[in-house]
Design a protein around this motif. Structure first.
Motif, short mmCIF file in Angstrom:
data_model
loop_
_atom_site.label_atom_id
_atom_site.label_comp_id
_atom_site.label_asym_id
_atom_site.label_seq_id
_atom_site.Cartn_x
_atom_site.Cartn_y
_atom_site.Cartn_z
N PRO A 87 7.49 14.58 -1.22
CA PRO A 87 7.55 13.48 -2.17
C PRO A 87 8.65 12.47 -1.84
O PRO A 87 8.45 11.25 -1.93
CB PRO A 87 7.81 14.17 -3.52
N SER A 88 9.81 13.00 -1.44
CA SER A 88 10.91 12.11 -1.06
C SER A 88 10.54 11.29 0.17
O SER A 88 10.95 10.14 0.30
CB SER A 88 12.18 12.91 -0.79
N PHE A 89 9.77 11.91 1.08
CA PHE A 89 9.37 11.18 2.29
C PHE A 89 8.52 9.96 1.94
O PHE A 89 8.70 8.89 2.53
CB PHE A 89 8.59 12.09 3.24
N TYR A 90 7.57 10.11 0.99
CA TYR A 90 6.75 8.97 0.59
C TYR A 90 7.62 7.82 0.09
O TYR A 90 7.43 6.66 0.48
CB TYR A 90 5.77 9.39 -0.52
N GLU A 91 8.57 8.14 -0.77
CA GLU A 91 9.45 7.10 -1.32
C GLU A 91 10.34 6.51 -0.24
O GLU A 91 10.53 5.30 -0.15
CB GLU A 91 10.29 7.69 -2.45
N TRP A 92 10.89 7.40 0.61
CA TRP A 92 11.79 6.95 1.68
C TRP A 92 11.04 6.05 2.67
O TRP A 92 11.57 5.02 3.08
CB TRP A 92 12.36 8.19 2.39
N PHE A 93 9.83 6.45 3.05
CA PHE A 93 9.08 5.68 4.04
C PHE A 93 8.68 4.32 3.46
O PHE A 93 8.68 3.31 4.18
CB PHE A 93 7.84 6.46 4.49
N LEU A 113 0.82 -1.21 0.00
CA LEU A 113 0.00 0.00 0.00
C LEU A 113 0.86 1.27 0.00
O LEU A 113 0.52 2.26 -0.65
CB LEU A 113 -0.95 0.00 1.19
N LEU A 114 1.98 1.22 0.70
CA LEU A 114 2.88 2.38 0.68
C LEU A 114 3.53 2.55 -0.69
O LEU A 114 3.78 3.67 -1.13
CB LEU A 114 3.95 2.23 1.76
N GLY A 115 3.78 1.43 -1.36
CA GLY A 115 4.29 1.49 -2.73
C GLY A 115 3.28 2.13 -3.66
O GLY A 115 3.64 2.93 -4.54
#
Length: 266
Positions: free
Chosen positions: A45-51, A11-13
């Motif tokens: 945006p980077s946070f979404y990918e990083w998390f 789901l995070l992906g």
């Protein structure tokens, strides 16, 4: 627990893709774009990918730990061990695919990354059902079919076909639809596996097996319709989803009749 973390990773992906964050972190992998050694996110945006990567790391550790435990513990069903070991083998492949979505983003790689994640989810769902199988009854089959019957309309309702403009297919809606997708997969797995264990009716077991095929088709066609914006696929997707809903409803009735006959015979 591993199954929950795997689902969360998927789901995070989806959230990372839906927000356009897959190429954030300045397209670095495994680093990001801020902090010591570029390990931390510099913006939302980077946070979404990083998390997503952060949770995926824990999912990988959980998968490997589950596989090691399954191989070492003597009282673990060999089928369960085989399933979680298969998940462990797929994990490094999934990691490589995750890297490739950043370094050379293509739709084919993205699709492979998604379906590999779904396969890992299916393997751990089947393993979980095998572990709990002695405690699962015909009531759980009915409940699983009911969950599937509820999931199908939501799956369609959350698609761009119903929402309308593709620009309204917001990240939160996409995450909700994919959460429904995972619920649908889990429902058909439970219904099929537990139903085969408790019922001898060939017609019923064939119908339960049919739900698995139709569910996979529904998920595949729904995803393809979104990715390609093909109106013809939209109609096929809705038709298959409608058939799946009918099969779920019929399955619920057959399970209840078969269960009542079995209890009456006793």
């Amino acid at each position: 627990m591993t199954l929950v973390v795997v689902a969360a990773t998927i789901l995070l992906g989806v959230a990372a893709k839906a927000t356009g964050s897959g190429l954030a972190c300045e397209a670095n992998w495994p680093q990001c774009d801020a902090g010591p050694f570029n390990l931390l996110p510099a913006n939302i945006p980077s946070f979404y990918e990083w998390f997503h990567r952060f949770v995926a790391m824990f999912a990988g550790f959980a998968i490997i730990g589950s596989a090691i435990a399954a191989m070492r513990l003597p009282n673990i069903d060999k089928r369960v061990a085989a399933l979680v070991v298969a998940g462990m083998i797929l994990t490094p492949i999934q990691v490589v695919l995750g890297r490739e979505t950043v370094t050379q983003y293509t739709m084919d790689i993205l699709a492979l990354h998604f379906w590999t994640a779904v396969l890992i989810f299916v393997l751990f769902t089947v393993a979980t059902v095998l572990v709990w199988a002695p405690r699962l009854t015909s009531t759980h089959v009915s409940a699983a079919l009911a969950l599937g019957a509820v999931s199908v309309p939501f799956h369609v309702a959350l698609s761009p076909l119903v929402i309308g403009d593709i620009t309204s297919y917001r990240p939160s809606i996409q995450m909700a639809q994919y959460a429904v997708t995972l619920a649908l997969l889990a429902a058909v797995i439970v219904a099929t596996m537990v139903g085969r264990r408790h019922f001898e009716s060939n017609r019923l077991t064939a119908l339960l097996s049919g739900t698995s095929v139709l569910a996979v088709l529904t998920i595949f066609l729904g995803r393809r319709a979104v990715m390609t914006f093909n109106p013809a696929l939209d109609y096929i997707y809705v038709a298959v989803a409608a058939l799946l809903l009918v099969v779920f409803v019929v399955g619920i009735q057959l399970v209840r009749r078969t269960a009542s006959r079995s209890s009456g015979a006793l």
